[in-house]
Design an enzyme around this catalytic site. Structure first.
Site, short mmCIF file in Angstrom:
data_model
loop_
_atom_site.label_atom_id
_atom_site.label_comp_id
_atom_site.label_asym_id
_atom_site.label_seq_id
_atom_site.Cartn_x
_atom_site.Cartn_y
_atom_site.Cartn_z
CG ASP A 10 -1.79 1.24 1.32
OD1 ASP A 10 -2.33 1.64 0.27
OD2 ASP A 10 -1.92 1.82 2.41
CB SER A 11 0.15 4.77 -0.75
OG SER A 11 -1.06 4.78 -0.01
CE1 TYR A 42 3.07 5.87 -2.85
CE2 TYR A 42 2.01 4.11 -4.08
CZ TYR A 42 3.09 4.59 -3.38
OH TYR A 42 4.19 3.79 -3.19
N GLY A 43 -2.66 9.25 -3.45
CA GLY A 43 -3.97 9.59 -4.01
C GLY A 43 -4.09 10.98 -4.60
CB CYS A 73 -2.79 1.13 -2.66
SG CYS A 73 -2.89 2.90 -2.92
CB THR A 75 -4.37 5.44 -5.14
OG1 THR A 75 -5.22 6.17 -4.26
CG2 THR A 75 -3.72 6.38 -6.11
CD GLU A 152 -2.56 8.34 7.28
OE1 GLU A 152 -1.72 9.25 7.35
OE2 GLU A 152 -2.45 7.33 6.56
CB CYS A 186 -9.92 4.74 -0.11
SG CYS A 186 -8.53 5.48 0.74
CB THR A 187 -6.27 1.56 2.46
OG1 THR A 187 -5.85 2.92 2.26
CG2 THR A 187 -5.61 0.65 1.44
CG HIS A 188 -6.79 5.56 5.15
ND1 HIS A 188 -5.94 5.00 4.22
CD2 HIS A 188 -5.99 6.22 6.04
CE1 HIS A 188 -4.69 5.32 4.52
NE2 HIS A 188 -4.69 6.06 5.62
N1 DGL Z 1 -3.91 3.85 0.18
C1 DGL Z 1 -4.58 4.90 -0.55
C2 DGL Z 1 -5.79 4.31 -1.27
O1 DGL Z 1 -6.32 3.28 -0.90
C3 DGL Z 1 -4.98 6.05 0.36
C4 DGL Z 1 -3.81 6.87 0.84
C5 DGL Z 1 -3.08 7.58 -0.27
O2 DGL Z 1 -3.63 8.54 -0.88
O3 DGL Z 1 -1.98 7.17 -0.57
O4 DGL Z 1 -6.23 4.88 -2.25
#
Ligand code: DGL
Length: 273
Positions: A10-11, A42-43, A73, A75, A152, A186-188
């Site tokens: 993941d990012s 990364y997003g 991820c 993204t 976060e 998205c992961t979060h």
């Molecule tokens: N891990 C990214 C996603 O699932 C979220 C965090 C990022 O923007 O890197 O898109």
């Protein structure tokens, strides 16, 4: 049977939500996790940068001898060309396909919402995959760039007074479209599920990308005869590209029961496909 570890990247550390799901359904499998904590997020980045970073992340996991790769991820899953994934020496899948399949199966009224980072929504990946799989389902997409920093910084629990107005603002158009299913791409976002559910209302089914991708990983490893056959005792090795200092705190957030495991900082610039 194959005793090698499953690779997940993941990012940053959000992809640990997918690791949490994998650990539940494959408790005997070893996992190598890479979180690009030195270059997250990364997003908000452009396509070329995301693809370049993702190739380095994949190269690192391959250097660890993984038997498959799960791109946790949203993204990267949305941005990396399928040809790159298909050209790897091990099976590799992102979160989009499994998630879209689950959403298509869940929707009753043919209206599905998609939320993700700016890059994910810009890519149109979920709409494209839905068009292929279920052309009669219409997607309504919205970027939610503030959701990642909210999570976060601890603003994700039910009733959070900072998260609620942000969710209201982002989700209003999707809610107005009358979706009955919402992809959390998205992961979060699974951490914000209570806030999102409250805003969308009880009739809307939330689809968790990490959960769906973990289930797909299990299925495809089983189909390919690549599971290790153990029912318990799987270990996770964690690698990050920034100092591991914040790892413990965030890992707790994303993994729930972070039970320890080696964390090592690596130089991601040393790797490339
Ligand atoms: N891990 C990214 C996603 O699932 C979220 C965090 C990022 O923007 O890197 O898109």
């Amino acid at each position: 049977m194959n005793a090698s570890p499953i690779g997940v990247f993941d990012s940053g550390l959000g992809g640990l939500t997918a690791v949490k799901e994998l650990r539940k359904i494959l408790p005997g499998e070893d996992i190598v996790y890479f979180g690009d904590t030195g270059r997250v997020p990364y997003g908000s980045r452009g396509k070329e940068t995301i693809v370049h970073y993702a190739k380095q992340d994949i190269a690192f996991l391959l250097s660890k001898g993984v038997k498959s790769i799960l791109i946790a991820c949203g993204t990267v899953s949305s941005t990396l060309p399928p040809a790159v994934m298909q050209g790897l020496p091990v099976p590799c899948a992102g979160v989009v396909g499994a998630t879209v399949a689950a959403a298509a199966a869940a929707t009753q009224n043919g209206k599905v919402g998609v939320i993700g980072t700016e890059a994910t929504i810009r890519s149109g990946s979920y709409e494209a995959a839905m068009k292929q799989l279920a052309p009669n389902v219409t997607c309504f997409a919205a970027a939610c760039p503030l959701f990642v920093p909210l999570v976060e910084n601890g603003h994700f629990l039910k009733g959070d007074r900072v998260a609620i107005p942000v969710a209201e603002e982002y989700l209003a158009p999707i809610k107005a479209a009358g979706v009955d299913t919402l992809i959390m791409g998205c992961t979060h976002y699974p951490l914000l599920a209570d806030v999102i559910a409250e805003e969308m209302g009880s009739g809307v089914t939330l689809v968790d990308a990490g959960l769906q991708a973990a289930q797909q990983t299990k299925q495809s490893l089983a189909n390919l005869g690549l599971l290790n056959g153990r029912q318990t005792g799987g270990q996770v090795a964690y690698y990050v590209s920034d100092v591991p200092a914040r790892f413990n705190q965030l890992a707790q957030t994303f993994l729930g029961e972070y039970a320890g495991g080696a964390i090592e900082q690596i130089n991601i610039e040393d790797y490339n496909l």
